[in-house]
Scaffold this motif. Structure first.
Motif, PDB file in Angstrom:
ATOM      1  N   TYR A   1       0.861  -1.185   0.000  1.00  0.00           N
ATOM      2  CA  TYR A   1       0.000   0.000   0.000  1.00  0.00           C
ATOM      3  C   TYR A   1       0.899   1.238   0.000  1.00  0.00           C
ATOM      4  O   TYR A   1       1.696   1.431   0.928  1.00  0.00           O
ATOM      5  CB  TYR A   1      -0.894  -0.012   1.236  1.00  0.00           C
ATOM      6  CG  TYR A   1      -1.786   1.203   1.375  1.00  0.00           C
ATOM      7  CD1 TYR A   1      -3.088   1.191   0.883  1.00  0.00           C
ATOM      8  CD2 TYR A   1      -1.334   2.353   2.012  1.00  0.00           C
ATOM      9  CE1 TYR A   1      -3.913   2.300   1.011  1.00  0.00           C
ATOM     10  CE2 TYR A   1      -2.156   3.463   2.148  1.00  0.00           C
ATOM     11  CZ  TYR A   1      -3.438   3.437   1.649  1.00  0.00           C
ATOM     12  OH  TYR A   1      -4.250   4.529   1.781  1.00  0.00           O
ATOM     13  N   LYS A   2       0.767   2.067  -1.037  1.00  0.00           N
ATOM     14  CA  LYS A   2       1.600   3.270  -1.156  1.00  0.00           C
ATOM     15  C   LYS A   2       0.686   4.492  -1.279  1.00  0.00           C
ATOM     16  O   LYS A   2       0.381   4.974  -2.359  1.00  0.00           O
ATOM     17  CB  LYS A   2       2.524   3.183  -2.375  1.00  0.00           C
ATOM     18  CG  LYS A   2       3.479   4.368  -2.513  1.00  0.00           C
ATOM     19  CD  LYS A   2       4.339   4.230  -3.769  1.00  0.00           C
ATOM     20  CE  LYS A   2       5.320   5.387  -3.911  1.00  0.00           C
ATOM     21  NZ  LYS A   2       4.634   6.669  -4.161  1.00  0.00           N
ATOM     22  N   SER A   3       0.218   4.954  -0.148  1.00  0.00           N
ATOM     23  CA  SER A   3      -0.628   6.140  -0.104  1.00  0.00           C
ATOM     24  C   SER A   3      -0.584   6.651   1.329  1.00  0.00           C
ATOM     25  O   SER A   3       0.413   6.445   2.021  1.00  0.00           O
ATOM     26  CB  SER A   3      -2.051   5.805  -0.577  1.00  0.00           C
ATOM     27  OG  SER A   3      -2.791   6.974  -0.841  1.00  0.00           O
TER      28      SER A   3
ATOM     29  N   GLY B   1      -3.576   3.499   5.412  1.00  0.00           N
ATOM     30  CA  GLY B   1      -2.947   2.209   5.194  1.00  0.00           C
ATOM     31  C   GLY B   1      -3.049   1.301   6.402  1.00  0.00           C
ATOM     32  O   GLY B   1      -3.272   0.081   6.272  1.00  0.00           O
TER      33      GLY B   1
ATOM     34  N   TRP C   1      -6.429  -0.142   6.365  1.00  0.00           N
ATOM     35  CA  TRP C   1      -6.471  -1.232   5.380  1.00  0.00           C
ATOM     36  C   TRP C   1      -5.859  -2.500   5.983  1.00  0.00           C
ATOM     37  O   TRP C   1      -6.388  -3.606   5.795  1.00  0.00           O
ATOM     38  CB  TRP C   1      -5.689  -0.843   4.123  1.00  0.00           C
ATOM     39  CG  TRP C   1      -6.397   0.021   3.147  1.00  0.00           C
ATOM     40  CD1 TRP C   1      -7.118   1.155   3.403  1.00  0.00           C
ATOM     41  CD2 TRP C   1      -6.439  -0.158   1.724  1.00  0.00           C
ATOM     42  NE1 TRP C   1      -7.595   1.696   2.232  1.00  0.00           N
ATOM     43  CE2 TRP C   1      -7.195   0.923   1.193  1.00  0.00           C
ATOM     44  CE3 TRP C   1      -5.911  -1.092   0.849  1.00  0.00           C
ATOM     45  CZ2 TRP C   1      -7.432   1.069  -0.173  1.00  0.00           C
ATOM     46  CZ3 TRP C   1      -6.130  -0.961  -0.512  1.00  0.00           C
ATOM     47  CH2 TRP C   1      -6.899   0.106  -1.014  1.00  0.00           C
TER      48      TRP C   1
ATOM     49  N   PHE D   1       0.453  -8.041   3.884  1.00  0.00           N
ATOM     50  CA  PHE D   1       0.112  -6.637   3.618  1.00  0.00           C
ATOM     51  C   PHE D   1       1.195  -5.742   4.202  1.00  0.00           C
ATOM     52  O   PHE D   1       1.513  -5.812   5.389  1.00  0.00           O
ATOM     53  CB  PHE D   1      -1.245  -6.298   4.236  1.00  0.00           C
ATOM     54  CG  PHE D   1      -1.728  -4.913   3.890  1.00  0.00           C
ATOM     55  CD1 PHE D   1      -2.522  -4.701   2.773  1.00  0.00           C
ATOM     56  CD2 PHE D   1      -1.377  -3.821   4.679  1.00  0.00           C
ATOM     57  CE1 PHE D   1      -2.972  -3.423   2.449  1.00  0.00           C
ATOM     58  CE2 PHE D   1      -1.816  -2.545   4.368  1.00  0.00           C
ATOM     59  CZ  PHE D   1      -2.613  -2.342   3.257  1.00  0.00           C
TER      60      PHE D   1
ATOM     61  N   ILE E   1       3.022  -1.611   4.125  1.00  0.00           N
ATOM     62  CA  ILE E   1       2.829  -0.189   3.865  1.00  0.00           C
ATOM     63  C   ILE E   1       4.162   0.408   3.436  1.00  0.00           C
ATOM     64  O   ILE E   1       5.168   0.291   4.143  1.00  0.00           O
ATOM     65  CB  ILE E   1       2.281   0.534   5.103  1.00  0.00           C
ATOM     66  CG1 ILE E   1       0.928  -0.065   5.500  1.00  0.00           C
ATOM     67  CG2 ILE E   1       2.144   2.040   4.838  1.00  0.00           C
ATOM     68  CD1 ILE E   1       0.354   0.493   6.792  1.00  0.00           C
TER      69      ILE E   1
ATOM     70  N   ALA F   1      -1.351  -0.990  -4.279  1.00  0.00           N
ATOM     71  CA  ALA F   1      -2.369   0.056  -4.236  1.00  0.00           C
ATOM     72  C   ALA F   1      -1.649   1.378  -4.018  1.00  0.00           C
ATOM     73  O   ALA F   1      -0.864   1.511  -3.077  1.00  0.00           O
ATOM     74  CB  ALA F   1      -3.378  -0.198  -3.118  1.00  0.00           C
TER      75      ALA F   1
ATOM     76  N   SER G   1      -5.689   4.037  -5.280  1.00  0.00           N
ATOM     77  CA  SER G   1      -6.237   4.198  -3.935  1.00  0.00           C
ATOM     78  C   SER G   1      -7.383   5.204  -3.911  1.00  0.00           C
ATOM     79  O   SER G   1      -8.005   5.415  -2.874  1.00  0.00           O
ATOM     80  CB  SER G   1      -5.139   4.632  -2.952  1.00  0.00           C
ATOM     81  OG  SER G   1      -4.564   5.862  -3.358  1.00  0.00           O
TER      82      SER G   1
ATOM     83  N   ALA H   1     -10.801  -1.141   1.467  1.00  0.00           N
ATOM     84  CA  ALA H   1      -9.985  -2.348   1.603  1.00  0.00           C
ATOM     85  C   ALA H   1     -10.822  -3.596   1.319  1.00  0.00           C
ATOM     86  O   ALA H   1     -10.351  -4.537   0.670  1.00  0.00           O
ATOM     87  CB  ALA H   1      -9.388  -2.418   3.006  1.00  0.00           C
TER      88      ALA H   1
END
Length: 317
Positions: A14-16, A21, A24, A37, A39, A53, A74, A291
């Motif tokens: 997850y890159k936001s 995150g 999520w 998962f 981040i 994401a 995202s 998510a």
């Protein structure tokens, strides 16, 4: 807990916004514990990353994640992606989740009702200390048109129709909606515009829609129509909007998106008496439901089923 079969083990990055995150991550732990998962920038072994994401993917994405199978946005849009820099065969999926839809329905409904009941004029009268009642038109006599008939546009039209407004929609391709007059293609755009009191823009940003809200389009609206712009900033030619407001061709504008974002402090839109500005907050992804939608799409992907929100690169959305 999900009743679906477990997903194959894989790494999801997850890159936001890291705060979102972490939310999520909680959903993934509960509904897809087999997924590793992570981040950004904690990505583990890049060769094991199968899903990403992001709002803005890393540069050289193929080198960064050589075995990436799906890129998820995202947010609702994908215009922030440079498709030329992405592997041609990489599936790109935009976010389609209930929180985004509900937020947009709330924002546009509020804006349309505000315009319908002349609240901008009442606010100006208040500043002058002026007590003056304006005529009230029934919603059935107020004509609302929505540019863009994707999931957001259709939900907005259904909500406005439920309030009694006379509604119409326009898109590049033909759609059918019960009780709503739908127009399609450039040939039908003038007929759509000439009947509106309020124009709502919910178009995706593509090469075809950049600068779409311009002097020519405004001239095709009835004199005194209002604009609610919740698409993307570059779709609006700001100078043309200011000119249309100055002549009275447009009466009011509600802008949730601008170009650039944020607007410079000295920009004339900030202090224009007929313009309302919000900082791109009309609709925001809700982390928990977002998510869950992504996990559902992972199940669809592994089952060989179409993913919700899969982007047609030729169309740009």
């Amino acid at each position: 807990m999900s009743l679906q079969a477990p997903l194959p083990a894989a790494t999801f990055v997850y890159k936001s916004d890291p705060v979102r995150g972490r939310q999520w991550a909680e959903v993934f732990r509960a509904q897809a514990p087999e997924i590793d998962f992570r981040i950004w920038p904690d990505m583990g072994d890049p060769a094991k990353v199968r899903f990403l994401a992001a709002w803005e993917p890393p540069e050289n994405i193929s080198e960064c994640f050589p075995n990436l199978q799906v890129l998820f946005s995202s947010g609702a849009g994908v215009d922030q992606f440079n498709f030329a820099a992405l592997p041609p065969a990489l599936p790109v999926v935009r976010m389609v989740e209930p929180g985004i839809v509900q937020g947009m329905v709330e924002y546009v409904t509020r804006a349309v009702l505000d315009l319908h009941r002349d609240m901008p004029q009442y606010r100006r009268q208040q500043q002058r200390g002026e007590w003056k009642a304006l005529p009230v038109r029934p919603a059935s006599q107020r004509r609302i048109g929505v540019l863009g008939l994707g999931s957001l546009g259709q939900a907005v039209l259904q909500a406005l129709q439920g309030l009694g407004f006379a509604c119409a929609g326009w898109s590049r391709s033909q759609h059918q909606m019960d009780g709503i007059c739908c127009y399609a293609g450039s040939d039908e755009l003038p007929a759509f515009l000439e009947k509106l009191d309020v124009l709502v823009c919910l178009l995706p940003l593509t090469d075809a829609t950049r600068g779409f809200l311009n002097a020519d389009l405004f001239s095709r609206l009835p004199v005194g129509a209002a604009l609610v712009h919740v698409g993307r900033g570059p779709q609006l030619v700001t100078a043309d909007l200011l000119a249309a407001l100055a002549t009275g061709q447009l009466s009011e504008a509600v802008l949730d998106v601008t170009d650039p974002e944020p607007l410079p402090t000295a920009h004339p839109l900030w202090r224009h008496p007929q313009v309302q500005i919000t900082p791109h907050i009309a609709s925001m992804t809700q982390p928990l439901s977002a998510a869950a939608v992504v996990i559902d799409n992972l199940h669809r992907f592994h089952a060989g089923q179409p993913m919700t929100g899969l982007v047609d690169r030729a169309r740009g959305y």
